[in-house]
Design an enzyme around this catalytic site. Structure first.
Site, short mmCIF file in Angstrom:
data_model
loop_
_atom_site.label_atom_id
_atom_site.label_comp_id
_atom_site.label_asym_id
_atom_site.label_seq_id
_atom_site.Cartn_x
_atom_site.Cartn_y
_atom_site.Cartn_z
N GLU A 80 11.06 -7.46 -14.21
CA GLU A 80 9.69 -7.74 -13.79
C GLU A 80 8.85 -6.49 -13.95
O GLU A 80 9.29 -5.39 -13.60
CB GLU A 80 9.68 -8.17 -12.32
CG GLU A 80 8.29 -8.34 -11.73
CD GLU A 80 8.30 -8.41 -10.21
OE1 GLU A 80 7.74 -9.37 -9.66
OE2 GLU A 80 8.87 -7.50 -9.57
N ASP B 80 0.85 -1.18 0.00
CA ASP B 80 0.00 0.00 0.00
C ASP B 80 0.89 1.24 0.00
O ASP B 80 1.86 1.32 0.76
CB ASP B 80 -0.88 0.02 1.26
CG ASP B 80 -2.33 0.33 0.95
OD1 ASP B 80 -2.56 1.31 0.23
OD2 ASP B 80 -3.22 -0.40 1.42
N HIS C 211 -11.21 -3.60 2.55
CA HIS C 211 -11.25 -3.29 3.98
C HIS C 211 -12.16 -2.12 4.32
O HIS C 211 -12.37 -1.83 5.51
CB HIS C 211 -9.84 -2.99 4.48
CG HIS C 211 -9.22 -1.79 3.83
ND1 HIS C 211 -8.89 -1.77 2.49
CD2 HIS C 211 -8.88 -0.57 4.32
CE1 HIS C 211 -8.37 -0.59 2.19
NE2 HIS C 211 -8.36 0.15 3.28
N ASP C 212 -12.70 -1.44 3.31
CA ASP C 212 -13.57 -0.29 3.55
C ASP C 212 -15.05 -0.60 3.34
O ASP C 212 -15.90 0.27 3.58
CB ASP C 212 -13.19 0.88 2.63
CG ASP C 212 -11.88 1.53 3.02
OD1 ASP C 212 -11.54 1.52 4.22
OD2 ASP C 212 -11.18 2.05 2.13
N ASP D 138 -3.38 4.69 -2.34
CA ASP D 138 -4.54 5.05 -1.54
C ASP D 138 -5.05 6.45 -1.87
O ASP D 138 -4.26 7.39 -2.04
CB ASP D 138 -4.16 4.98 -0.06
CG ASP D 138 -5.27 5.38 0.87
OD1 ASP D 138 -6.27 4.65 0.95
OD2 ASP D 138 -5.14 6.45 1.51
#
Length: 611
Positions: free
Chosen positions: A290, A114, A361-362, A223
């Site tokens: 990557e 995050d 999670h919200d 976020d």
């Protein structure tokens, strides 16, 4: 001479896999505090995650996304960061994180972190040095003088610079006595907003990305990205403009919904910052071999979200697709779900990668938002549609929101209501309760003799992973069977066709020339139905059940023809067909007529947005 050629082919395949892994990745969101406690303190930690990595590998997870693990006083569950380069002590140490990274890599699981760029914690060194006026930190945050105002009795007082309201209620401005100014906080008081009009801030945040990329992480979830910028006071006579009233029903002056946030979110400058972060991540593609994924969180209108993908000249991010969270509920029909799916595929720019988020999670869990009978259906849809799938921990076993009393509530969004009666309407704690591993004390989450950080949901004795592993007819086994078939060429690369045969029957087809086709069927009604799919002319006639939901009478390995498919009430089924041949040319990749229309619509919209 054959051995070197073989090694070259293997190396080339591995390289292609590392560069393309993200396009069809199954990413599992872990909320560290609630996943697994390894040391008995009642709070989940990094070593607990490492302990459970074999489970995630066995389930077929491609990458894990960790909610914030950085140093924080936890005013907002770790989203108030005081040091972006340190691990929060209750989660472990940097050595613990590096071990998690190494074990993940050995299992073929990538780690995504995050990234919280809008604000820091108010206990951070940056903020303290900004309060002191120390350059360049003096411009790291959004500071403003208060405005003079007069009471009715003639008394003069100072009020905040504007009427802006925090996402967590009340004024978004807080006065600091030492600096003698207000600072902006679009979330809790302990989360001062960074000032992205400062080049110093922009470079500092890029260096945060580089720090973790140097560690070997595979990307970031960003976020609250649409909050990065606020209106520039230089464009409004040196003041921050008030936001207009929204007219929202049942919203009071302290509520976020009371205003229309035209000056504090979705400003155009935000996109250029996201594109610049993409440039930083691209620096590591060559050096680490990557692709580094970037996924952005923005609750905004679809047209605004789509812009995060980038432009014709700049690469951007994958904007989280929240349509399954906001546009679908337990009463949605097959027609409405099809419309939601098709809308994203229509608006998404050509050549970009779709994504499907059914929980986080919200938000309340799928079982609560969609209903228990739709758990398998929603999981299957997210897994067989094109692109990236995000699964929030526990959704694979159909966990439900737990009960968290007012006294146990941790979420500032609920606490700030100051309402011990209706707090639960704003609380995110119920969907953050500890993972239910088994029926032992604390659901196997912790061996603490005290309390866990949030109470375990009451239903853990019967709803837990161990019970579902033991029961072949469970949400977990259905999820795992769908994930196994998600690796098929048809789902990885095939054409998409969505059809609502009725109000309650939704059919999703993935077809690729020369490969077995995949067909998902969902019955949203309680009544059993028999459906005829002969209208799907490109779909071979013979079908085999490869995943059968908990409410389905048909079992795995059952075979039948597409002209007569019995579907139980509230059932989700995944079928595999024979090899698909498009007009006899199995090597040619054509779009069905509905998809041609979608492609044309997408092209038109993108030209409109970015020309």
């Amino acid at each position: 001479m054959r051995l070197p050629i073989l090694l070259l082919l293997v190396a080339t395949a591995a390289s292609a896999s590392d560069l393309d892994w993200w396009k069809t990745a199954l990413i599992y969101q872990i909320y560290p505090r609630s996943f697994k406690d390894s040391n008995g303190d009642g709070t989940g930690d990094l070593n607990g995650i490492t302990e459970k990595l074999p489970y995630l590998h066995d389930t077929g997870i491609d990458a894990i996304w960790l909610s914030p693990i950085y140093r924080s006083p936890n005013y907002d569950s770790g989203y108030d960061i005081t040091d972006y380069r340190s691990i929060q002590e209750e989660y472990g140490t940097m050595e613990d994180f590096e071990r998690l990274l190494n074990v993940s890599r050995s299992l073929g699981i990538r780690v995504v972190l995050d990234f919280v760029p809008n604000h820091t914690g108010n206990e951070s060194e940056w903020f303290n040095r900004s309060i002191a006026g120390e350059a360049p930190y003096n411009e790291y945050y959004v500071w403003a003088d208060g405005l003079n105002a007069t009471y009715d009795n003639g008394t003069v007082y100072t009020k905040p610079p504007s009427n802006w309201i925090s996402n967590f209620r009340k004024s978004a401005w807080e006065f600091n006595e030492v600096r003698g100014q207000y600072y902006l906080h679009q979330f809790v008081i302990g989360q001062p907003d960074l000032n992205y009009r400062s080049n110093y801030v922009q470079e500092a945040m890029k260096n945060v990305l580089r720090f973790w990329l140097d560690k070997g992480v595979s990307g970031f979830r960003v976020d609250a990205v649409n909050k990065l910028y606020e209106a520039d006071p230089n464009n409004y006579g040196g003041v921050y403009p008030d936001e207009p009233l929204s007219g929202a029903a049942n919203a009071g002056p302290d509520d976020y919904e009371y205003l229309s946030h035209i000056y504090t979110e979705n400003l155009l400058e935000t996109y250029d910052v996201v594109y610049s972060w993409r440039d930083v991540l691209d620096e590591y593609i060559t050096s680490q071999g990557e692709y580094k994924i970037m996924m952005t969180e923005a609750y905004a209108a679809l047209q605004l979200m789509i812009r995060y993908y980038g432009t014709s000249t700049r690469n951007g991010s994958i904007p989280f697709n929240f349509s399954f969270l906001g546009d679908i509920n337990k009463n949605s029909t097959a027609w409405e779900i099809k419309t939601v799916i098709d809308r994203w595929m229509t608006y998404m720019p050509s050549g970009r990668v779709a994504n499907w988020v059914i929980g986080n999670h919200d938000q309340s869990r799928v079982a609560n938002r969609q209903g228990v009978d739709r758990i398998d259906a929603m999981n299957m849809l997210a897994l067989i549609l094109p692109g990236v799938t995000i699964t929030y921990q526990g959704e694979e076993i159909g966990m439900e929101d737990g009960y968290v009393s007012w006294n146990d509530t941790q979420d500032p969004q609920a606490c700030n209501t100051d309402d011990p009666i209706n707090y639960y309407l704003h609380s995110r704690d119920p969907n953050r309760t500890p993972y239910q591993w088994d029926s032992t004390a604390h659901a196997g989450f912790s061996n603490t003799t005290g309390s866990t950080w949030l109470p375990v949901a009451d239903n853990y004795l019967t709803l837990n992973l161990a019970a579902q592993i033991a029961n072949p007819k469970s949400h977990y086994h259905f999820y795992k069977d769908v994930v196994t078939n998600r690796k098929s060429p048809a789902i990885q690369e095939g054409d998409l066709d969505t059809r609502a045969l009725s109000e309650s029957i939704l059919v999703v087809t993935r077809l690729l020339p020369g490969e077995a086709g995949m067909l998902g069927v969902v019955n949203l009604a309680s009544e059993a139905q028999t459906i005829d799919l002969t209208s799907l002319r490109l779909l071979p006639s013979d079908l085999e059940v490869v995943a059968s939901g908990v409410n389905c009478a048909l079992e795995k390995n059952a075979t039948l023809t597409k002209s007569s498919i019995p579907v139980s009430g509230h059932c989700a089924l995944l079928f595999r067909s024979g090899v698909v041949s498009y007009g006899g040319a199995a090597s040619t990749h054509y779009l069905s007529y509905p998809l041609i229309l979608l492609a044309l619509a997408s092209y038109t919209i993108i030209r409109t947005n970015f020309s």
